[in-house]
Design an enzyme around this catalytic site. Structure first.
Site, PDB file in Angstrom:
ATOM      1  N   ILE A 186      39.353 -44.458  10.705  1.00 40.54           N
ATOM      2  CA  ILE A 186      37.903 -43.848  10.805  1.00 40.54           C
ATOM      3  C   ILE A 186      38.342 -42.441  11.324  1.00 40.54           C
ATOM      4  O   ILE A 186      39.072 -42.269  12.347  1.00 40.54           O
ATOM      5  CB  ILE A 186      37.024 -44.715  11.399  1.00 40.54           C
ATOM      6  CG1 ILE A 186      36.946 -46.005  11.010  1.00 40.54           C
ATOM      7  CG2 ILE A 186      35.859 -43.777  11.530  1.00 40.54           C
ATOM      8  CD1 ILE A 186      36.110 -46.923  11.910  1.00 40.54           C
TER       9      ILE A 186
ATOM     10  N   ASN B  79      36.803 -39.994  12.626  1.00 42.31           N
ATOM     11  CA  ASN B  79      36.003 -39.684  13.710  1.00 42.31           C
ATOM     12  C   ASN B  79      36.706 -40.311  15.098  1.00 42.31           C
ATOM     13  O   ASN B  79      36.227 -39.793  15.885  1.00 42.31           O
ATOM     14  CB  ASN B  79      34.559 -39.803  13.709  1.00 42.31           C
ATOM     15  CG  ASN B  79      34.075 -38.887  12.692  1.00 42.31           C
ATOM     16  OD1 ASN B  79      34.616 -37.932  12.348  1.00 42.31           O
ATOM     17  ND2 ASN B  79      32.804 -39.148  12.430  1.00 42.31           N
ATOM     18  N   CYS B  80      37.544 -41.232  14.870  1.00 41.32           N
ATOM     19  CA  CYS B  80      38.190 -42.011  16.140  1.00 41.32           C
ATOM     20  C   CYS B  80      38.979 -40.912  16.824  1.00 41.32           C
ATOM     21  O   CYS B  80      39.836 -40.391  16.293  1.00 41.32           O
ATOM     22  CB  CYS B  80      38.823 -43.043  15.455  1.00 41.32           C
ATOM     23  SG  CYS B  80      40.009 -43.909  16.665  1.00 41.32           S
ATOM     24  N   ASP B  81      38.945 -41.207  18.108  1.00 43.52           N
ATOM     25  CA  ASP B  81      39.755 -40.261  19.033  1.00 43.52           C
ATOM     26  C   ASP B  81      41.255 -40.529  18.894  1.00 43.52           C
ATOM     27  O   ASP B  81      42.176 -39.633  18.821  1.00 43.52           O
ATOM     28  CB  ASP B  81      39.291 -40.419  20.570  1.00 43.52           C
ATOM     29  CG  ASP B  81      37.967 -39.797  20.915  1.00 43.52           C
ATOM     30  OD1 ASP B  81      37.465 -38.898  19.834  1.00 43.52           O
ATOM     31  OD2 ASP B  81      37.421 -40.057  21.861  1.00 43.52           O
TER      32      ASP B  81
ATOM     33  N   LYS C  69      42.505 -39.028  15.756  1.00 46.20           N
ATOM     34  CA  LYS C  69      42.795 -37.476  16.198  1.00 46.20           C
ATOM     35  C   LYS C  69      44.080 -37.313  16.510  1.00 46.20           C
ATOM     36  O   LYS C  69      44.750 -36.181  16.277  1.00 46.20           O
ATOM     37  CB  LYS C  69      41.732 -36.856  16.651  1.00 46.20           C
ATOM     38  CG  LYS C  69      40.249 -36.557  15.752  1.00 46.20           C
ATOM     39  CD  LYS C  69      38.911 -36.499  16.712  1.00 46.20           C
ATOM     40  CE  LYS C  69      37.811 -36.725  15.774  1.00 46.20           C
ATOM     41  NZ  LYS C  69      36.535 -35.893  16.578  1.00 46.20           N
TER      42      LYS C  69
END
Length: 116
Positions: A8, A10-12, A15
């Protein structure tokens, strides 16, 4: 060698993985399974390679909010069904390169994965 990072966007943790890949000049495709979906066949292959117990993110909010009856007595097939219905329950990222999978992100694991 095609490298695909599944997860996903937007997952930290995703990233961090993106940053590591960029820093090491590794070209990759991103497959956002929350937007693009995930199939039972895809999850079955991942479960065979990684183990459904590792692939199912029991620590995440989505899993913890499930009713107890859905969490009790889990097996591979029930876990796959839960992950198809709620891809947020899949641990991320799932990195794939030439048919070999790596689950999660730790810089030292990525280093070893790409040196092999």
């Amino acid at each position: 060698m095609a490298t695909v990072i599944h997860g996903i966007k937007n997952c930290d943790t995703m990233k961090k993985a993106f940053a590591w890949l960029a820093e090491h000049g590794i070209e990759h495709e991103v497959y956002d399974y929350k937007k693009q979906g995930v199939t039972p066949e895809m999850l079955g292959r991942w479960c065979d390679a990684l183990g459904w117990e590792k692939l199912l993110n029991r620590a995440g909010t989505t899993f913890r909010k499930l009713p107890d009856d859905l969490k009790a007595g889990l097996d591979r097939d029930r876990a796959i069904a839960l992950m198809v219905d709620s891809p947020s329950m899949i641990k991320r990222p799932v990195l794939e390169r030439d048919g070999v999978l790596l689950l999660g992100f730790k810089p030292e694991q990525y280093e070893a994965f790409f040196q092999a």
